[in-house]
Write an enzyme that holds these catalytic residues in place. Structure first.
Site, PDB file in Angstrom:
ATOM      1  CG  ASP A  56     -32.764  47.996 109.485  1.00  0.00           C
ATOM      2  OD1 ASP A  56     -32.044  47.647 108.526  1.00  0.00           O
ATOM      3  OD2 ASP A  56     -32.313  48.497 110.520  1.00  0.00           O
ATOM      4  CB  ILE A  57     -32.432  48.395 103.873  1.00  0.00           C
ATOM      5  CG1 ILE A  57     -31.113  48.885 104.459  1.00  0.00           C
ATOM      6  CG2 ILE A  57     -33.321  49.539 103.437  1.00  0.00           C
ATOM      7  CD1 ILE A  57     -30.203  49.517 103.430  1.00  0.00           C
ATOM      8  CG  ASN A 112     -27.527  52.379 119.197  1.00  0.00           C
ATOM      9  OD1 ASN A 112     -27.674  51.883 120.298  1.00  0.00           O
ATOM     10  ND2 ASN A 112     -27.637  51.682 118.086  1.00  0.00           N
ATOM     11  CD  GLN A 119     -26.594  58.349 116.050  1.00  0.00           C
ATOM     12  OE1 GLN A 119     -25.925  58.885 116.920  1.00  0.00           O
ATOM     13  NE2 GLN A 119     -27.621  58.954 115.468  1.00  0.00           N
ATOM     14  CG  HIS A 125     -32.116  55.489 113.702  1.00  0.00           C
ATOM     15  ND1 HIS A 125     -30.921  56.180 113.551  1.00  0.00           N
ATOM     16  CD2 HIS A 125     -31.784  54.176 113.718  1.00  0.00           C
ATOM     17  CE1 HIS A 125     -29.925  55.318 113.469  1.00  0.00           C
ATOM     18  NE2 HIS A 125     -30.422  54.080 113.571  1.00  0.00           N
ATOM     19  CG  HIS A 127     -32.610  50.058 115.676  1.00  0.00           C
ATOM     20  ND1 HIS A 127     -32.264  49.545 114.451  1.00  0.00           N
ATOM     21  CD2 HIS A 127     -31.700  51.020 115.964  1.00  0.00           C
ATOM     22  CE1 HIS A 127     -31.176  50.161 114.014  1.00  0.00           C
ATOM     23  NE2 HIS A 127     -30.815  51.067 114.918  1.00  0.00           N
TER      24      HIS A 127
END
Length: 187
Positions: A56-57, A112, A119, A125, A127
């Site tokens: 994750d960024i 989500n 979301q 996706h 997490h």
């Protein structure tokens, strides 16, 4: 009619990442992957013909991963059966690899569906979020807020690259160990 392979959606960051990162054999991952192929850089830890996983960024904790289908799917109910089976399998494999790579044995898996369910990117996706704060505090019975604890920090590219390399190696080890137990690697 359900489109099994929809076109990438313009502007979807989770469509851009798989478009520039080719699949590879998870049992034999590349020693490094060029993260600068996207802006911001993407640190890929798994890339199969159907799925891609990356750091994750803006992680909630060190090692926070995202796992998604390569094809654009808005919600979990939009993924194909084959994608669903692989998503479930790789959530488990990535969880084990991430725990080994980070040394954090507690984590959340969150998925989500839709804006009302938080979301943010409309591409399905998962997490996988290591939870060192809970483990380190020793207050396992104390109520906690799952998200929003403290500041999210941007990834440091050098550290992220090293961590992504370590996670890819651990994914291969988990798959090899499972293959030895079952007589063959299950991808």
């Amino acid at each position: 009619m359900f489109d099994p392979s929809p076109a990438p959606v313009k502007g979807c960051p989770f469509c851009i990442i798989p478009a520039v990162h080719a699949p590879y054999d998870p049992l034999h991952p590349p020693s490094s992957i060029e993260p600068g192929l996207t802006t911001p850089a993407s640190f890929v830890v798994l890339s199969t013909p159907l799925l891609i996983a990356f750091l994750d960024i803006m992680p909630l904790s060190r090692g926070h991963l995202l796992l998604c289908p390569r094809a654009h799917r808005h919600k979990l109910t939009d993924v194909t059966r084959r994608e669903s089976l692989q998503l479930g399998n790789y959530v488990r494999i990535l969880s084990a690899a991430l725990a080994r790579a980070t040394g954090v044995e507690d984590w959340n898996v969150v998925q989500n569906n839709g804006a009302a369910a938080a979301q943010v990117v409309p591409h399905v996706h998962y997490h996988i979020i290591p939870r060192p704060e809970i483990r380190a505090s020793g207050k396992l019975r104390e109520s906690f807020t799952m998200f929003g604890r403290g500041q999210r920090e941007e990834l440091d590219d050098e550290e992220a690259g090293e961590l992504a390399d370590r996670i890819r190696k651990e994914v291969a080890l988990v798959l090899r160990e499972e293959g030895e137990e079952e007589g063959e690697a299950k991808l």
